[in-house]
Design an enzyme around this catalytic site. Structure first.
Site, PDB file in Angstrom:
ATOM      1  N   HIS A 204       0.829  -1.211   0.000  1.00 48.38           N
ATOM      2  CA  HIS A 204       0.000   0.000   0.000  1.00 48.38           C
ATOM      3  C   HIS A 204       0.863   1.261   0.000  1.00 48.38           C
ATOM      4  O   HIS A 204       0.915   1.981   1.005  1.00 48.38           O
ATOM      5  CB  HIS A 204      -0.910  -0.009   1.223  1.00 48.38           C
ATOM      6  CG  HIS A 204      -1.787  -1.220   1.314  1.00 48.38           C
ATOM      7  ND1 HIS A 204      -1.317  -2.449   1.716  1.00 48.38           N
ATOM      8  CD2 HIS A 204      -3.093  -1.404   1.049  1.00 48.38           C
ATOM      9  CE1 HIS A 204      -2.301  -3.339   1.689  1.00 48.38           C
ATOM     10  NE2 HIS A 204      -3.388  -2.735   1.292  1.00 48.38           N
TER      11      HIS A 204
ATOM     12  N   GLY B 228     -10.156   6.148   7.625  1.00 47.90           N
ATOM     13  CA  GLY B 228     -11.175   5.143   7.340  1.00 47.90           C
ATOM     14  C   GLY B 228     -11.513   4.293   8.545  1.00 47.90           C
ATOM     15  O   GLY B 228     -12.680   3.990   8.800  1.00 47.90           O
TER      16      GLY B 228
ATOM     17  N   ASN C  62      -6.473  11.143   5.038  1.00 48.81           N
ATOM     18  CA  ASN C  62      -6.110  11.273   3.620  1.00 48.81           C
ATOM     19  C   ASN C  62      -7.308  11.123   2.693  1.00 48.81           C
ATOM     20  O   ASN C  62      -7.154  10.954   1.493  1.00 48.81           O
ATOM     21  CB  ASN C  62      -4.959  10.319   3.268  1.00 48.81           C
ATOM     22  CG  ASN C  62      -5.367   8.858   3.357  1.00 48.81           C
ATOM     23  OD1 ASN C  62      -6.541   8.524   3.305  1.00 48.81           O
ATOM     24  ND2 ASN C  62      -4.383   7.987   3.484  1.00 48.81           N
TER      25      ASN C  62
ATOM     26  N   HIS D  22      -5.483   2.454  -4.018  1.00 44.18           N
ATOM     27  CA  HIS D  22      -5.302   1.784  -2.723  1.00 44.18           C
ATOM     28  C   HIS D  22      -4.734   0.380  -2.913  1.00 44.18           C
ATOM     29  O   HIS D  22      -5.231  -0.400  -3.711  1.00 44.18           O
ATOM     30  CB  HIS D  22      -6.635   1.700  -1.971  1.00 44.18           C
ATOM     31  CG  HIS D  22      -6.505   1.075  -0.607  1.00 44.18           C
ATOM     32  ND1 HIS D  22      -6.349   1.827   0.533  1.00 44.18           N
ATOM     33  CD2 HIS D  22      -6.491  -0.221  -0.206  1.00 44.18           C
ATOM     34  CE1 HIS D  22      -6.237   1.013   1.576  1.00 44.18           C
ATOM     35  NE2 HIS D  22      -6.331  -0.235   1.157  1.00 44.18           N
TER      36      HIS D  22
ATOM     37  N   ARG E 285     -16.897 -20.061  38.569  1.00 47.88           N
ATOM     38  CA  ARG E 285     -16.653 -18.624  38.332  1.00 47.88           C
ATOM     39  C   ARG E 285     -16.254 -17.923  39.625  1.00 47.88           C
ATOM     40  O   ARG E 285     -15.407 -17.037  39.639  1.00 47.88           O
ATOM     41  CB  ARG E 285     -17.878 -17.960  37.686  1.00 47.88           C
ATOM     42  CG  ARG E 285     -19.139 -18.015  38.515  1.00 47.88           C
ATOM     43  CD  ARG E 285     -20.329 -17.386  37.776  1.00 47.88           C
ATOM     44  NE  ARG E 285     -21.570 -17.705  38.434  1.00 47.88           N
ATOM     45  CZ  ARG E 285     -22.466 -16.808  38.859  1.00 47.88           C
ATOM     46  NH1 ARG E 285     -22.261 -15.523  38.658  1.00 47.88           N
ATOM     47  NH2 ARG E 285     -23.569 -17.188  39.445  1.00 47.88           N
TER      48      ARG E 285
ATOM     49  N   GLU F 166     -16.271  -4.680  25.091  1.00 52.00           N
ATOM     50  CA  GLU F 166     -15.396  -5.853  25.154  1.00 52.00           C
ATOM     51  C   GLU F 166     -14.218  -5.743  24.199  1.00 52.00           C
ATOM     52  O   GLU F 166     -13.129  -6.248  24.473  1.00 52.00           O
ATOM     53  CB  GLU F 166     -16.194  -7.122  24.869  1.00 52.00           C
ATOM     54  CG  GLU F 166     -17.267  -7.443  25.914  1.00 52.00           C
ATOM     55  CD  GLU F 166     -18.548  -6.643  25.756  1.00 52.00           C
ATOM     56  OE1 GLU F 166     -18.679  -5.905  24.743  1.00 52.00           O
ATOM     57  OE2 GLU F 166     -19.428  -6.742  26.630  1.00 52.00           O
TER      58      GLU F 166
ATOM     59  N   PHE G  20     -20.009 -12.985  25.369  1.00 47.39           N
ATOM     60  CA  PHE G  20     -19.642 -11.637  24.946  1.00 47.39           C
ATOM     61  C   PHE G  20     -18.180 -11.535  24.504  1.00 47.39           C
ATOM     62  O   PHE G  20     -17.758 -10.506  23.983  1.00 47.39           O
ATOM     63  CB  PHE G  20     -19.987 -10.623  26.029  1.00 47.39           C
ATOM     64  CG  PHE G  20     -21.437 -10.695  26.428  1.00 47.39           C
ATOM     65  CD1 PHE G  20     -22.415 -10.991  25.478  1.00 47.39           C
ATOM     66  CD2 PHE G  20     -21.841 -10.518  27.739  1.00 47.39           C
ATOM     67  CE1 PHE G  20     -23.753 -11.092  25.832  1.00 47.39           C
ATOM     68  CE2 PHE G  20     -23.172 -10.621  28.104  1.00 47.39           C
ATOM     69  CZ  PHE G  20     -24.132 -10.904  27.153  1.00 47.39           C
TER      70      PHE G  20
ATOM     71  N   HIS H 277     -20.423 -18.079  32.559  1.00 47.88           N
ATOM     72  CA  HIS H 277     -21.803 -18.278  32.097  1.00 47.88           C
ATOM     73  C   HIS H 277     -21.853 -19.047  30.779  1.00 47.88           C
ATOM     74  O   HIS H 277     -22.493 -18.627  29.820  1.00 47.88           O
ATOM     75  CB  HIS H 277     -22.525 -16.940  31.968  1.00 47.88           C
ATOM     76  CG  HIS H 277     -22.754 -16.273  33.284  1.00 47.88           C
ATOM     77  ND1 HIS H 277     -21.721 -15.779  34.038  1.00 47.88           N
ATOM     78  CD2 HIS H 277     -23.871 -16.051  34.009  1.00 47.88           C
ATOM     79  CE1 HIS H 277     -22.204 -15.277  35.165  1.00 47.88           C
ATOM     80  NE2 HIS H 277     -23.499 -15.430  35.171  1.00 47.88           N
TER      81      HIS H 277
ATOM     82  N   ARG I 135     -21.824 -21.015  35.536  1.00 43.92           N
ATOM     83  CA  ARG I 135     -22.628 -20.193  36.434  1.00 43.92           C
ATOM     84  C   ARG I 135     -23.041 -20.918  37.718  1.00 43.92           C
ATOM     85  O   ARG I 135     -22.747 -20.444  38.813  1.00 43.92           O
ATOM     86  CB  ARG I 135     -23.862 -19.636  35.721  1.00 43.92           C
ATOM     87  CG  ARG I 135     -24.553 -18.511  36.513  1.00 43.92           C
ATOM     88  CD  ARG I 135     -25.859 -18.070  35.901  1.00 43.92           C
ATOM     89  NE  ARG I 135     -26.926 -19.022  36.146  1.00 43.92           N
ATOM     90  CZ  ARG I 135     -27.645 -19.093  37.272  1.00 43.92           C
ATOM     91  NH1 ARG I 135     -27.423 -18.252  38.252  1.00 43.92           N
ATOM     92  NH2 ARG I 135     -28.585 -20.002  37.426  1.00 43.92           N
TER      93      ARG I 135
END
Lengths: 610, 610
Positions: free
Chosen positions: B29, B147, B176, B251, B308, B356, B381, B405, B463
């Site tokens: 690039h 971008g 740019n 590009h 946990r 996260e 998550f 969990h 859990r």
């Protein structure tokens, strides 16, 4: 103001329902519901227009509960609107109930599953785009929590809403100050939210979220001025119950019986009101009658073509026969070749820029209105939207995802750009179809199969041009495979897909010289896998199998075949087992053990040791 | 101004290198490099302080090239600084070279791999936090593309930088105007970026990115005022070459020989200058000498405890013996029980709120400075940060992730909260360790093993509270397993992990009544898998195996075992094969086929059919 009185009564009823439901279920998030009771009353019984008999009415306003853990009050609102029987509310969270702990479209008014925070606004952008595209008079309302505004995806969606100029989109943020484990970053600093939304180009309105008259006035302003507009509602978590109000430590905790009775006493007896009468019907509108074919004119390829290019060409051809097909791009359309569709159908093409989460979220929203979104980016970057893909599955979305530039065969750009875990993202999803074409003809067939199939489909495409192997007439049904080479006395079956099909064909030539026969299967349907054919062919070659794929070892074709053949075959699995590096495609295929020479060696090893 | 002249000469040299390198490599690039030549010159040869002989010097300023596709100019800057030989630049993108297409720490000055856009600022936040925590005088500079500012993760990081008050963090955005396939959303509307960063609380500075004097002045202002500060640099893509400058369509395209010669002619001969002399050395600083043990005092559990919770307690204990351990939370610390650590070591605890991606990105940055971040949230998550996890692997980060969990055993909260694809995220990563404890004792041992291991480790926690099975003295080495039940004439081996260990023990009791012996393996080390023990035990039970896991069918324990045993065993794989719903944990285990009764049935089926 009689309307405000009526809505205040409804809010009280919503609070009572929410408390009772969660206590009955023994789990859930009552305090999260209490903060938004007035907002919900105003939305469902004053501002929004919908046909409570038909969630598919084309004139309906749409609603997304982005803070999905407030599901109880959503179900309560539907009960008050006459959509579900009030008694059903006590089934909350039961395994037999459509009223789940977080909303899913098992309850048919829910357009997209929520509960993974920060995704609702993207879905809302998609719904609003779909409404505009389909000339629906409806608007889309998204209710967000304050805590989830920390998710970057919210700001991707905020960007998109302004970029697309969505006058029909309204967001409401329930700023109740408290997250799950502590106060949110901004607490009740409403100005902090105002600055952000304003900077992103939204019309910002601040309101006391418990003041019904103020909420109604704000909605009226927005109705006249248009969106994208956001209402920043200052609220109290647990509002209406003294020992819950604005207190930390109550997130996700239902009240025990004694506390419940105390809370209900504070709120007072459920006011008597026929809320359903207040529901405003939608304006008349008819769902568009666009073509909906999936069998498009196939291209007569005559030379080596990348499957990614064939994807783009096929999508363009599909667009001609199916008005519901839309394309979404994350600023790589000249690489995925979605630009073919963008050039031909600009009005059905949506530039999502480098924001993959919002791209997939918008797709979810559009699919909920009947559109068939084809969403393409580099396979590696679909990992950025993994959580949205997961939620698309729980939304039963009719979404088609294409990941280009898979595996080490992309070459010099290096590992960050190589899709080497994409199969492991899509294969675990129950019901998700995964297609991996090897040549341009099969790529076009896969696009057709994807369009024909109702549900989540993933298409995996390759960067380098690959030889033509099939023809325009060949069909590639979901769940099928192609036996490419078969001879009497074949010693080993090689199961390949995509780029490794061609490496396998080279190995076949090589071994032929030594009079060793390879049976070759193109397992283009990675999921569902053609277990029957693979089992049969492998059995015919003495239970000897080589699987070769341009993917990491776990979660891909190799493990799919191993699981399918367990106990009946000896398998050598060739795949990428190291963190790869930059290099030339052919070098990389060889270095990481998935080129023809490795296939030859694996086949010989199986033969020698049996 | 002689300094500006010198830097302008260096900028010219960086341009020449970038063009030559990419033409030589045949890919890359160049135009993306050309836009940031002056910025790079000012950063590396005026503003930043570093010991070019030692990338680990504790006083060093740190640099992250978030727009990783500009790697050539980064390598060029290192060459000019005397860190690598100039001749090596021509090895760009060769398979033998540390100068990859996008930066990875194979080049030891790179602290985190970049190339998946929008991640660098989070890494920078982590580096700056680490510098502050370790009393380094160094600052952190992150260079972003325009971008990539569409990525939500950038705004998560922007939030965090202000929340943590990072005076030592400076971001530079190379605006740019042009993305890959078209102009960016905001083009050269610098004010749009300014509004956003300002709203997120940053000090904003606008500058002409090709005006060295202006850039230097801006850096000086920031040096005095402190960060987090952002420089919005208006630049031209392809700057310095007339036929590239500000032109779309260039590009990711290297120049062919003829164009290259034209371009080099326009830039003129490489100015002669000893750039290395301009490098400013860092202030003296010593790496902290904190304790670094991993063997902490284990807890004497006496009753049923969730893994946990044991994770949280163990992390707290580990914190006492290891000063490099830090904890990151996504506002679920009262669920993952990371709150134990947060309460004990607030100065080493970092609340990431519901973001996260940034949480994992910060962890990457901190690990690059020698910290051992334990990052925990719901397993479901972590899919939100899948791309960051992927890049952490390419960064060789010493990062520990915990997903709580997991599976349907969480119960009523429903599918959006269930980690059912987490094993398929972590298992594909070469070298990633995946541990899945079943009881509190083994959970503590897994935390110790994670701390001891250098590299990426994932710990999967459950859990509900589970019975105690092991003791404080038991060890759980990476790559091991535990044979929990073994009898002569056992008919079937059941391979389980986590919650399903206890279902298997129940099935053992049940089958014992019928005089059927089950051999039970706790495969707590999901990766690497204890292939040897599993193979041996399964062989001893007549090649009959049941694998039972609270995970979707693909990418988890079942496929790992199938791959390990291919050809040598008949396997029944019990796992979650549908999109699950809300319900009680026991109901769900049963409904989705992973409870004791299903194990009993599977074992009998294997016995009957053999």
């Amino acid at each position: 103001m009689r309307k405000a009185d009526a809505l205040q009564k409804i809010a009280a009823r919503l609070r009572i329902h929410s408390l009772r439901m969660t206590s009955q279920a023994g789990s859930g998030h009552p305090t999260t519901c209490l903060s938004m009771a007035e907002l919900a009353a105003c939305l469902f019984f004053s501002e929004m227009r919908y046909n409570f008999r038909d969630p598919e009415d084309w004139g309906n306003d749409e609603f997304v509960l982005s803070k999905g853990h407030a599901a109880p009050i959503l179900w309560a609102a539907y009960a008050e609107a006459g959509i579900i029987p009030e008694a059903e509310l006590m089934d909350l969270r039961k395994i037999s109930s459509r009223l789940e702990g977080h909303p899913t479209p098992r309850m048919n008014w829910v357009k997209a599953a929520t509960g993974s925070l920060g995704q609702g606004l993207s879905v809302g952008v998609g719904l609003a785009l779909a409404q505009r595209l389909g000339r629906s008079p409806g608007r889309t309302f998204v209710l967000l929590g304050d805590g989830e505004c920390a998710e970057g995806s919210v700001w991707e969606a905020a960007n998109a809403a302004v970029h697309f100029g969505l006058k029909n989109l309204v967001a409401v943020v329930d700023i109740n100050r408290l997250g799950q484990s502590e106060a949110t970053m901004h607490g009740h600093d409403i100005a902090a939210y105002a600055r952000k939304f304003k900077a992103f180009g939204w019309a910002v309105h601040r309101v006391n979220g418990h003041d019904i008259a103020a909420i109604l006035a704000t909605f009226e302003t927005i109705r006249k001025a248009g969106g994208p507009a956001v209402i920043l509602a200052r609220t109290l978590k647990g509002k209406g119950v003294s020992f819950l109000e604005d207190r930390n430590g109550w997130h996700g905790k239902p009240l025990q019986e004694k506390d419940l009775q105390k809370a209900l006493q504070e709120i007072g007896p459920a006011p008597s009101i026929d809320a359903a009468k207040l529901v405003r019907p939608p304006r008349k509108a008819r769902r568009p009658r666009w073509n909906k074919a999936s069998n498009f004119e196939r291209t007569a390829y005559t030379e080596k073509t990348a499957t990614r290019l064939a994807y783009g060409i096929a999508l363009q051809s599909l667009g001609r026969v199916n008005g519901w097909v839309v394309a979404l791009d994350g600023d790589v359309k000249n690489s995925t070749y979605a630009d073919r569709f963008f050039d031909s159908f600009p009005e059905r093409s949506f530039q999502s820029f480098i924001a993959e989460q919002n791209m997939v979220g918008m797709g979810m929203g559009m699919s909920a209105k009947g559109f068939i979104p084809f969403v393409a980016t580099f396979a590696a970057f679909l990992s950025r939207a993994h959580d949205q893909v997961r939620m698309a599955a729980y939304s039963f979305a009719n979404l088609k995802l294409c990941g280009s530039h898979v595996g080490v065969s992309i070459g010099e750009d290096g590992p960050s750009q190589m899709g080497l875990e994409d199969l492991a993202i899509f294969r675990p999803i129950p019901g998700c179809v995964v297609l991996y074409p090897s040549d341009a003809f099969s790529a076009e067939a896969c696009v057709e199969a994807a369009a024909r199939h109702r549900g989540l489909v993933y298409i995996r495409t390759t960067r380098p041009a690959t030889p033509l192997f099939y023809s325009r007439e060949d069909t590639f049904p979901i769940g099928g495979s192609k036996v490419l080479r078969r001879g009497k006395g074949d010693a080993v079956t090689v199961i390949a897909a995509g780029i490794t099909v061609f490496e396998t064909l080279k190995a076949w030539e090589e071994l032929k010289k030594e009079r060793i026969g390879l049976r070759i299967i193109d397992a283009y349907s990675i999921q569902p896998l053609d277990k029957k054919t693979i089992t049969r062919e492998v059995a015919e070659t003495g239970g000897r199998a080589v699987v070769v794929e341009d993917h990491f070892s776990a979660g891909g074709l190799g493990e799919a075949v191993a699981a399918a053949l367990a106990g009946s075959a000896r398998i050598i699995h060739l795949c990428v087992r190291e963190l790869p590096r930059s290099g030339k495609p052919a070098e990389l295929l060889d270095t990481y053990g998935i080129s023809a020479s490795h296939i030859v060696r694996a086949a010989k090893e199986l033969i020698e040791h049996s």
